[in-house]
Design a protein around this motif. Structure first.
Motif, PDB file in Angstrom:
ATOM      1  N   ALA A 507      -1.435  14.600   9.303  1.00 44.01           N
ATOM      2  CA  ALA A 507      -0.429  13.812   8.591  1.00 44.01           C
ATOM      3  C   ALA A 507       0.901  13.817   9.333  1.00 44.01           C
ATOM      4  O   ALA A 507       1.574  12.779   9.446  1.00 44.01           O
ATOM      5  CB  ALA A 507      -0.258  14.359   7.180  1.00 44.01           C
ATOM      6  N   MET A 628       0.050  10.823  -6.395  1.00 41.85           N
ATOM      7  CA  MET A 628      -0.467  10.031  -5.286  1.00 41.85           C
ATOM      8  C   MET A 628      -1.291   8.841  -5.778  1.00 41.85           C
ATOM      9  O   MET A 628      -1.296   7.781  -5.150  1.00 41.85           O
ATOM     10  CB  MET A 628      -1.312  10.917  -4.370  1.00 41.85           C
ATOM     11  N   GLY A 632      -0.284   5.199  -4.684  1.00 42.65           N
ATOM     12  CA  GLY A 632      -1.245   4.316  -4.031  1.00 42.65           C
ATOM     13  C   GLY A 632      -1.432   3.001  -4.753  1.00 42.65           C
ATOM     14  O   GLY A 632      -1.741   1.975  -4.125  1.00 42.65           O
ATOM     15  N   GLU A 639       0.271   2.854   2.779  1.00 46.43           N
ATOM     16  CA  GLU A 639      -0.378   4.092   3.217  1.00 46.43           C
ATOM     17  C   GLU A 639      -0.333   4.212   4.735  1.00 46.43           C
ATOM     18  O   GLU A 639      -0.691   3.274   5.456  1.00 46.43           O
ATOM     19  CB  GLU A 639      -1.820   4.120   2.727  1.00 46.43           C
ATOM     20  N   ARG A 642      -4.101   9.331   4.937  1.00 50.34           N
ATOM     21  CA  ARG A 642      -4.588   9.947   3.701  1.00 50.34           C
ATOM     22  C   ARG A 642      -5.944  10.601   3.948  1.00 50.34           C
ATOM     23  O   ARG A 642      -6.827   9.986   4.544  1.00 50.34           O
ATOM     24  CB  ARG A 642      -4.696   8.913   2.580  1.00 50.34           C
ATOM     25  N   ASP A 643      -6.079  11.838   3.545  1.00 50.78           N
ATOM     26  CA  ASP A 643      -7.372  12.504   3.459  1.00 50.78           C
ATOM     27  C   ASP A 643      -7.296  13.525   2.333  1.00 50.78           C
ATOM     28  O   ASP A 643      -6.336  13.525   1.555  1.00 50.78           O
ATOM     29  CB  ASP A 643      -7.789  13.118   4.803  1.00 50.78           C
ATOM     30  N   SER A 647      -1.320  13.398   2.431  1.00 53.51           N
ATOM     31  CA  SER A 647      -1.102  11.953   2.364  1.00 53.51           C
ATOM     32  C   SER A 647       0.287  11.639   2.896  1.00 53.51           C
ATOM     33  O   SER A 647       1.224  12.432   2.730  1.00 53.51           O
ATOM     34  CB  SER A 647      -1.227  11.436   0.921  1.00 53.51           C
ATOM     35  N   TYR A 649       2.972   8.168   2.985  1.00 57.65           N
ATOM     36  CA  TYR A 649       3.268   6.790   2.614  1.00 57.65           C
ATOM     37  C   TYR A 649       4.652   6.437   3.124  1.00 57.65           C
ATOM     38  O   TYR A 649       5.524   7.301   3.274  1.00 57.65           O
ATOM     39  CB  TYR A 649       3.232   6.614   1.093  1.00 57.65           C
TER      40      TYR A 649
END
Length: 737
Positions: A507, A628, A632, A639, A642-643, A647, A649
């Motif tokens: 990230a 989140m 989203g 985005e 993201r995993d 995350s 943004y």
């Protein structure tokens, strides 16, 4: 001519009985069994199930049983009639590897977020070739980071990941080298010595053994003590003589305990040649300089220990503490100018001057409102109290035997003075305990094995005496089990938010890539409630800044708080109800308003920070996931990454790109009218003081008058240097209020 000794006629020699070696073989098999029980079941550990209790809540029962077998086997080895050095040494190494690689084996990347920030310091220095003193206060003590960067470049290491991952166990094994030197100094039986060495890594649950200046500084501290105590104690140790009673009555036990004659608790000093001792004096000065350049707290403990040992007659290098003080003062005045200068990065003695308040803030004041985490933090305090109780018992038992353990006592007590310096971010109690360990483990071992010589094992003794002789081993085994279980509980009690997940690193990389080298304002959510905004945490819990450290800025999201939330700022912290937890969460509007306040913002969310905010500040367990999902679904955000771990943004309609930051301030010493003179006085004064100690080791005590010429030269240099330091502080920082 060789002479062969033969037995006298009629005398038969008994061959070595193989059965006599059976206990050692059995104990060795028990060590292997304990290691197998410890390691094999770990394959099924689910790290996603870690909660506020840390790893102890997910470790398999066979692993805990294996740790118990290792502890009990070591104590059983101490019960042998003769020492088994190979077996004892192997047991200590196996124990160190088991305890200090547990998390490293279970987790895919190096644990502890701070180690990744240190990786960012090293990356910055190797990439730019300089330090950024305006970026972080730790750059003012950057010798360690520069050394690691130089070594990685020299060996062509492309990634620091293996070093970060396996540094803790390597450092713990290195600690055993100076401890082995110190243990030879103490006048104790072999059981006490081996038990003290075993206690040292098992009682060291503080977690300062990752790749850090503190770990390196602590290694310097241990080697400094080892050299000083091994070769520079007086040849004739000062002891307490019998006091004058003034009456004709026989002195009682209390009088003898307090004022009676005592024998030294240390072995006679090892005698080496003058050339070797001269080299060691220079090495001690080098260690003072290296320790000062690498860490803020370590040089103070080096100076205080040298001074205290000289005061009690166990250090003949009386000016060594003065040399350390001059080096420390010089580093703060010149090399750490960016730390205290007109635009300071911190306050050198923040929280100093109030030892009691500092002590409370760093002990009971750190207990979390979370029930689970609060129990772990309470267990740490109880473990320290248990060890300190044993040190008191060990000191008393030795004292009753007429033994003066002033070295161990000094090593135990001197670090307590650290509470008068600064709060160290609330961690000064942990650091103090760490530096107390070298003295504490010896006194704790003496609680079980106080006699200077091993008590002979006699088989034909009454049953009551046999039980009495086995009692120390039984009690030592119980304490070993307590300490082993305590280590596994408190050392990894914060693992829910001290482990680093691979997605969090990705990230951060995604933000660097998306920003195309421009400054990144990292927006993060905190549930911390403080009355003084400056005291709030400025960065999220995580591996931030491990690359391109200078690009990142941080912006907290401070969301609306209910009236009851003010209770959290009271001491002790107040636990929240489930309803209160669910009501404490940020809204999308609050996050959006914060992101629009500055250009180049990215919203960063990670599992590590989510859990940290939940356990320490009472947010709902699922607050991050819910936020989140709302982010989203909002058209205001885009985005970036993201995993399951993190995350990122950014705004769907970002404002203008941020302007590049000015280059960070590089190393500067600040120049006043007297600074050039100070740069001359400092090395000359250090050389004069070092020459004085080199001369001292060539003289007997009755010849110390020959040192007066060095003193005559050193005193005006010292006074002039202190005057220059004061002038720099008043001129470059401004007059004191």
């Amino acid at each position: 001519m060789s002479v062969t000794l033969r037995p006298a006629p009629g005398v038969q020699t008994a061959p070595e009985d193989p059965i006599a070696r059976l206990p050692v073989v059995v104990l060795g098999l028990c060590v292997a069994l304990g290691a197998v029980l410890f390691w094999v079941p770990l394959r099924g550990v689910d790290l996603d199930s870690v909660d506020g209790y840390g790893l102890i809540g997910v470790l398999p029962v066979p692993t805990l049983l294996g740790a118990a077998v290792l502890a009990l086997t070591f104590v059983a080895t101490l019960s042998l009639r003769r020492p088994a050095p190979v077996l004892l040494g192997a047991q200590i190494v196996v124990t160190v590897v088991a305890l200090h690689t547990l998390a490293q084996v279970l987790e895919p990347v190096a644990r502890f977020p701070t180690v990744w920030q240190h990786a960012g310091f090293i990356e910055y220095i190797t990439r730019t070739g300089t330090v950024g003193i305006s970026l972080d206060a730790r750059f003012s003590w950057a010798a360690f980071f520069g050394m690691i960067g130089f070594l990685t470049e020299a060996v062509g290491m492309g990634s620091l990941d293996p070093v970060l991952k396996w540094a803790p166990v390597t450092i713990q094994l290195l600690y055993l080298l100076p401890m082995a030197m110190i243990v030879r100094v103490m006048k104790a039986n072999w059981r006490a010595k081996w038990f003290a060495v075993w206690l040292f890594p098992v009682a060291n649950w503080v977690g300062q053994d990752y790749l850090s200046p503190q770990a390196f500084g602590y290694l310097v501290y241990l080697f400094f003590l080892a050299i000083l105590l091994t070769w520079f104690r007086p040849k004739v140790l000062r002891t307490r003589r019998a006091g004058k009673r003034g009456t004709g009555r026989e002195p009682g036990r209390l009088y003898l305990f307090l004022f009676g004659p005592k024998i030294p608790g240390e072995e006679p000093v090892r005698v080496v040649g003058t050339r070797e001792r001269s080299f060691l004096v220079v090495l001690l000065v080098v260690l003072l300089v290296v320790g000062t350049a690498s860490h803020q707290l370590t040089p103070y403990l080096l100076i205080a220990s040298a001074a205290a040992l000289a005061l009690v007659g166990r250090n003949e290098l009386r000016a060594l503490a003065v040399i350390g003080g001059v080096v420390y003062l010089g580093w703060i005045s010149f090399m750490a100018y960016g730390y205290w200068g007109p635009d300071p990065a911190g306050t050198l003695f923040a929280g100093g001057g109030n030892p009691l308040q500092t002590f409370l803030e760093s002990t009971t004041g750190r207990i979390s409102p979370s029930e689970q985490l609060g129990r772990i933090q309470t267990a740490r305090i109880l473990l320290v109290l248990a060890l300190m109780a044993l040190t008191a018992i060990g000191f008393l038992r030795r004292r009753l035997r007429g033994i003066d353990d002033r070295v161990a006592f000094v090593l135990l007590v001197v670090p307590l003075s650290s509470f008068g310096l600064q709060s160290y971010g609330g961690e000064i109690a942990l650091r103090t305990y760490l530096f107390m360990l070298p003295g504490a483990v010896f006194l704790a071992a003496y609680a079980f094995y106080p006699d200077p010589k091993p008590v002979p094992v006699v088989r034909s003794v009454p049953r009551r005496q046999r039980i009495r002789r086995r009692l120390p081993a039984l009690v030592a085994g119980s304490f070993a089990l307590l300490l082993m279980g305590g280590f596994l509980t408190v050392r990894y009690g914060n693992e829910a938010f001290e482990q680093v997940r691979a997605g969090e690193l990705k990230a951060l990389d995604a933000m660097i890539t998306d920003s195309k080298g421009r400054p990144v304002t990292l927006v993060w959510v905190s549930g911390e409630i403080v009355t003084v905004p400056e005291a709030a945490s400025q960065t999220p819990q995580g591996p931030w800044g491990y690359r391109y450290f200078e690009l990142f800025h941080w912006l907290r999201v401070e969301f609306a708080q209910e009236p009851w939330a003010s209770n959290l700022i009271k001491q002790p912290p107040v636990a929240l109800t489930t309803a209160e937890q669910r009501s404490r969460r940020p809204t999308v509007e609050e996050v959006l308003a914060q992101m629009k306040s500055q250009p180049g913002t990215y919203l960063y969310q990670s599992r590590t920070n989510d859990v940290y905010q939940t356990l320490n500040f009472g947010l709902a367990p699922d607050w991050g996931e819910r936020l989140m999902r709302e982010i989203g679904a909002s058209p205001e955000f885009t985005e970036v990454f993201r995993d399951k771990d993190a995350s990122v943004y950014k705004l769907a309609k970002p404002g203008p790109a941020p302007d590049p930051d000015p280059p960070p301030a590089q190393l500067t010493i600040g120049v006043s009218n007297w600074t050039p003179a100070g740069l001359i006085y400092l090395p000359v004064l250090i050389c004069v003081l070092a020459a004085r100690e080199l001369r001292r080791i060539r003289l007997s005590p009755d010849q110390y008058a020959r040192l007066r010429p060095y003193t005559v030269v050193a005193v005006p240099l010292f006074l002039g240097f202190v005057a220059i330091v004061v002038e720099r502080f008043l001129t470059l920082k401004g007059p004191l209020p």
